[in-house]
Design a protein around this motif. Structure first.
Motif, PDB file in Angstrom:
ATOM      1  N   TRP A 165       0.500  -1.111  -0.034  1.00  0.00           N
ATOM      2  CA  TRP A 165      -0.039   0.535  -0.206  1.00  0.00           C
ATOM      3  C   TRP A 165       0.753   1.530   0.160  1.00  0.00           C
ATOM      4  O   TRP A 165       0.347   2.147   0.777  1.00  0.00           O
ATOM      5  CB  TRP A 165      -0.758  -0.386   1.184  1.00  0.00           C
TER       6      TRP A 165
ATOM      7  N   LYS B 111       1.672   3.457  -2.221  1.00  0.00           N
ATOM      8  CA  LYS B 111       1.099   4.860  -2.604  1.00  0.00           C
ATOM      9  C   LYS B 111       0.101   5.432  -2.003  1.00  0.00           C
ATOM     10  O   LYS B 111       0.052   6.641  -1.576  1.00  0.00           O
ATOM     11  CB  LYS B 111       0.106   4.387  -3.842  1.00  0.00           C
ATOM     12  N   SER B 112      -0.347   4.790  -0.941  1.00  0.00           N
ATOM     13  CA  SER B 112      -1.115   5.327   0.154  1.00  0.00           C
ATOM     14  C   SER B 112      -0.389   6.137   1.056  1.00  0.00           C
ATOM     15  O   SER B 112      -0.658   7.312   1.813  1.00  0.00           O
ATOM     16  CB  SER B 112      -2.459   3.877   0.949  1.00  0.00           C
TER      17      SER B 112
ATOM     18  N   GLN C 223       0.869   9.297   0.362  1.00  0.00           N
ATOM     19  CA  GLN C 223      -0.040  10.101   0.048  1.00  0.00           C
ATOM     20  C   GLN C 223      -0.374  10.840   1.781  1.00  0.00           C
ATOM     21  O   GLN C 223      -0.680  11.928   2.004  1.00  0.00           O
ATOM     22  CB  GLN C 223      -1.095   9.758  -0.355  1.00  0.00           C
ATOM     23  N   GLN C 224      -0.089  10.288   2.367  1.00  0.00           N
ATOM     24  CA  GLN C 224      -0.139  10.237   3.969  1.00  0.00           C
ATOM     25  C   GLN C 224       0.780  11.124   4.908  1.00  0.00           C
ATOM     26  O   GLN C 224       1.277  11.969   5.248  1.00  0.00           O
ATOM     27  CB  GLN C 224      -0.404   9.138   4.838  1.00  0.00           C
TER      28      GLN C 224
ATOM     29  N   PRO D 214      -1.782  14.845  -3.558  1.00  0.00           N
ATOM     30  CA  PRO D 214      -3.156  13.683  -4.352  1.00  0.00           C
ATOM     31  C   PRO D 214      -2.055  12.529  -5.171  1.00  0.00           C
ATOM     32  O   PRO D 214      -1.127  12.609  -5.386  1.00  0.00           O
ATOM     33  CB  PRO D 214      -3.076  14.363  -5.153  1.00  0.00           C
ATOM     34  N   SER D 215      -2.970  11.669  -5.086  1.00  0.00           N
ATOM     35  CA  SER D 215      -2.524  10.183  -5.682  1.00  0.00           C
ATOM     36  C   SER D 215      -2.168  10.532  -7.366  1.00  0.00           C
ATOM     37  O   SER D 215      -1.268   9.727  -7.744  1.00  0.00           O
ATOM     38  CB  SER D 215      -3.233   9.361  -5.504  1.00  0.00           C
ATOM     39  N   ASP D 216      -2.479  11.498  -7.646  1.00  0.00           N
ATOM     40  CA  ASP D 216      -2.012  11.427  -8.808  1.00  0.00           C
ATOM     41  C   ASP D 216      -0.789  12.340  -9.073  1.00  0.00           C
ATOM     42  O   ASP D 216      -0.749  12.481 -10.416  1.00  0.00           O
ATOM     43  CB  ASP D 216      -3.286  12.446 -10.055  1.00  0.00           C
ATOM     44  N   ARG D 217      -0.432  12.711  -8.178  1.00  0.00           N
ATOM     45  CA  ARG D 217       1.057  13.404  -8.322  1.00  0.00           C
ATOM     46  C   ARG D 217       2.493  12.267  -7.810  1.00  0.00           C
ATOM     47  O   ARG D 217       3.552  12.316  -8.275  1.00  0.00           O
ATOM     48  CB  ARG D 217       0.875  14.451  -7.846  1.00  0.00           C
ATOM     49  N   ILE D 218       2.118  11.218  -7.981  1.00  0.00           N
ATOM     50  CA  ILE D 218       2.718   9.949  -7.557  1.00  0.00           C
ATOM     51  C   ILE D 218       3.049   9.167  -8.185  1.00  0.00           C
ATOM     52  O   ILE D 218       2.013   8.062  -9.008  1.00  0.00           O
ATOM     53  CB  ILE D 218       1.844   9.342  -6.362  1.00  0.00           C
TER      54      ILE D 218
END
Length: 458
Positions: free
Chosen positions: A104, A106-107, A110-111, A116-120
């Motif tokens: 997990w 990506k999550s 983010q935290q 935001p997820s679209d920048r990863i």
């Protein structure tokens, strides 16, 4: 535009920050935590990169991770299942680690980073290695060799790359690969463990032991690895356990071939190292055997890399070669490639291991995914944090140390030389610290190597 590259969660966690394609800062997490090869998410290294650039995470346009978690998890899962029940411990520990954290990622990013997820973004492990070499080199095109323990599935990648200074023509193509479990890096690590050193950190000690030995066990090496003219190879997995064990890289069949392993971190000396061996002749002769085995695996590694280089020149017709991956830190093998290989120019990423993947991932995003032109050549490796003289002097006063200052370099150099000749140890602390595992003068320890006791003093 700012791009933050990250490597983490296996070993050598690191962060690197690009600004409009130029490298602003890069550092490994261990430099801040003082935990050697720290693998944790590089919070401190990221904070340093942002601080060096004078920005916050809200200014970062893309965060790029150096490998793809799901293909890596697939490899671990399928490898564990294919070797079950021998792999039940590896399976259990892997599931705990991956289901609890790594899968997990990506999550988690983010935290931790508040992005935001679209920048990863996620880049293939060996593509990150390739980019770390190609897009730091001065070359417009080059053959590419990436070689390490293992990424997602790949252990060795061969290809070609183009770096476009004018537009969106930068490309990396890995047209051939060798896949897990067949790995020169893992072969070398198995011998690292058998020779009494720590895997993923003691490989350089094997390389240092090898010159004291002779490669006289090539017949035994041929039982565990088959090498081909183009540099490709296959391991005889009957001798290894790294593909099913979380703690052991070799098995009893390996021991039956090479003998009992060397006692971990025991003193190394032979009849040729200059040490006093009176009363320790038997131990010196035993160490000589280990040195001969080290020389043999080192020779296998060199021969494989040299064959790969020759194949790449024949396949691509290019004059330049770039290299990265942990095995590319084998400077003895690199020396043979430069002296005996077919390429006119060779560039090796100074931070060739996993940490360098953070930089490669960011550069790949800039050049290939975003189609931006070249702007940067890595002409030095000093991208870590610097500390002004005032803060150093303040710390010395707080700790009660006596000190003297110098206005010119020449008297300082004379003082350093005198100290070394008097048997003292000198720590060089100046400028920005190095990117990579090599001490290059900004964070270095100097001592007189002519004295037998120097090693223990240091």
């Amino acid at each position: 535009m700012y791009i933050l590259g990250i490597s983490a969660l296996y070993h050598d966690a690191a962060a690197a920050l690009l600004s409009e394609g130029d490298l602003v800062a890069a550092a490994q997490e261990e430099r801040f935590t003082r935990v050697k090869y720290d693998y944790h998410f590089p919070v401190n290294a990221i904070e340093y990169c942002l601080r060096q650039a004078g920005i916050t995470m809200s200014d970062v346009d893309h965060v790029v991770f150096y490998e793809k978690p799901f293909p890596k998890f697939e490899r671990i899962l399928l490898s564990s299942l294919s070797t079950f029940p021998r792999s039940w411990r590896l399976f259990r520990e892997s599931m705990i680690a991956w289901l609890g954290d790594k899968l997990w990622l990506k999550s988690m990013m983010q935290q931790k980073l508040k992005v935001p997820s679209d920048r990863i973004l996620f880049i293939d492990h060996h593509i990150s290695h390739a980019a770390s070499a190609m897009f730091c080199s001065p070359f417009e095109d080059a053959a590419v060799l990436t070689i390490d323990g293992v990424g997602e599935w790949t252990t060795t990648g061969l290809g070609r790359a183009t770096a476009d200074w004018n537009g969106a023509g930068s490309r990396i193509e890995l047209f051939e690969e060798i896949r897990f479990p067949h790995s020169i890096g893992l072969l070398y690590s198995a011998f690292t463990a058998w020779l009494g050193f720590k895997v993923n950190s003691g490989e350089y000690k094997v390389m240092g032991m090898a010159p004291y030995g002779r490669p006289i066990f090539m017949d035994k090496m041929e039982k565990i690895i088959t090498c081909f003219d183009d540099g490709s190879f296959r391991l005889n997995m009957d001798f290894f356990s790294f593909h099913y064990s979380p703690t052991h890289t070799y098995n009893e069949k390996f021991v039956s071939l090479f003998g009992p392993p060397r006692r971990p971190e025991s003193p190394f000396f032979t009849r040729t190292t200059g040490a006093d061996i009176v009363g320790r002749e038997r131990e010196a002769d035993q160490n000589q055997y280990y040195a001969d085995v080290a020389a043999s695996v080192q020779r296998v590694t060199e021969d494989v890399l040299l064959r790969m280089a020759r194949y790449l020149r024949q396949r691509t017709g290019l004059r330049n070669l770039v290299m990265a991956g942990g095995v590319a830190l084998n400077s003895v093998a690199n020396g043979r490639i430069m002296r005996e290989g077919p390429f006119e120019h060779v560039y090796i990423q100074p931070n060739a291991g996993d940490a360098g993947g953070a930089l490669g991932a960011a550069l790949y995003a800039w050049h290939v995914l975003l189609g931006k032109p070249r702007r940067f050549v890595m002409e030095h490796a000093y991208f870590g944090e610097a500390f002004p003289n005032g803060s150093v002097e303040t710390l010395l006063r707080q700790k009660g140390f006596t000190y003297e200052t110098f206005d010119r370099l020449e008297p300082l150099a004379d003082r350093v030389v005198d100290a070394i000749l008097q048997g003292e140890v000198v720590g060089l602390f100046q400028g920005r610290f190095e990117w990579g595992p090599r001490a290059l003068g900004n964070r270095s320890i100097l001592a007189d190597p002519r004295k037998a006791e120097t090693k223990e003093i240091v």
